[in-house]
Design an enzyme around this catalytic site. Structure first.
Site: not given
Ligand code: IMP
Length: 190
Positions: A8, A10, A12, A38, A67-68, A169, A174
């Site tokens: 990442t 990021n 954070g 990508e 990934d989430s 949380k 998840h």
């Molecule tokens: P990524 O895992 O950085 O690709 O982010 C996936 C997107 O899913 C994030 O930008 C949020 O919009 C959403 N997301 C993932 N985890 C959470 C969470 O714990 N709370 C709220 N939104 C989430």
């Protein structure tokens, strides 16, 4: 300590992973900024694997990727892997989701977090997934967290993600579940 490159850009996310993996014996590092991967996968797991694998191959180090996103039952799993791309801001993304769900009575949804670890040769050696089920509210509730947190209600806690303390949380989310599982599997890795 073995280096583990976090797939990442990021800082954070690096910090969050560091908190989960503090006692794991791995030294976490950010991926090089110029290395862009990508997210072309159709599942969270596929995206986590492709990010971990490509970053490992490009850097010659072990790599971890996650990934989430949010999958809503009545929307056939949308926004799913498009969760981050569903709008230009958290407010836009929430508004779009609430509009699409409209007055639909089935508000069931789940947050999913997939994590993958790749060896330096690009081979995926560990995969895990954490799921938290909940319901989408009709309007946002709570000020904490980020993303879709204010509309994601968890019946067992009687709170939205945005109303929980960060500790609560982390313990039920998840991402928390995925990292708990990962930590159990990590010692068998190398
Ligand atoms: P990524 O895992 O950085 O690709 O982010 C996936 C997107 O899913 C994030 O930008 C949020 O919009 C959403 N997301 C993932 N985890 C959470 C969470 O714990 N709370 C709220 N939104 C989430």
């Amino acid at each position: 300590m073995t280096n583990l490159v976090v797939a990442t850009g990021n800082p954070g996310k690096l910090k969050e992973m560091q908190a989960y993996l503090i006692d794991s014996g791995w030294e976490l590092m950010l991926k090089p900024e110029e290395l862009e991967i990508e997210e072309t996968g159709e599942t969270f797991a596929a995206n986590a694997c492709l990010k971990a694998s490509q970053v490992a191959l490009a850097t010659g180090n072990w790599s971890i990727a996650d990934d989430s996103g949010l999958a809503v039952d009545a929307l056939n799993g949308r926004p799913g892997v498009y969760s981050a791309r569903y709008g230009n801001s958290d407010t836009e993304r929430i508004d779009r989701l609430l509009k699409e769900l409209s007055n639909q009575e089935n508000r069931q949804a789940k947050f999913v977090c997939a994590i993958a670890i790749s060896r330096p040769d690009g081979a995926i050696v560990l995969q895990t997934e954490g799921i938290c089920r909940g319901e989408i509210l009709y309007a946002p509730q709570g000020n904490g967290g980020f993303g879709y947190d204010p509309i994601f209600y968890v019946p067992e806690q009687n709170l939205t993600y945005a109303e929980m303390t960060p500790e609560m949380k982390r313990s039920i989310s998840h991402r928390g579940k995925a990292f708990t599982d990962l930590l159990q599997k990590l010692p068998n890795l190398q």
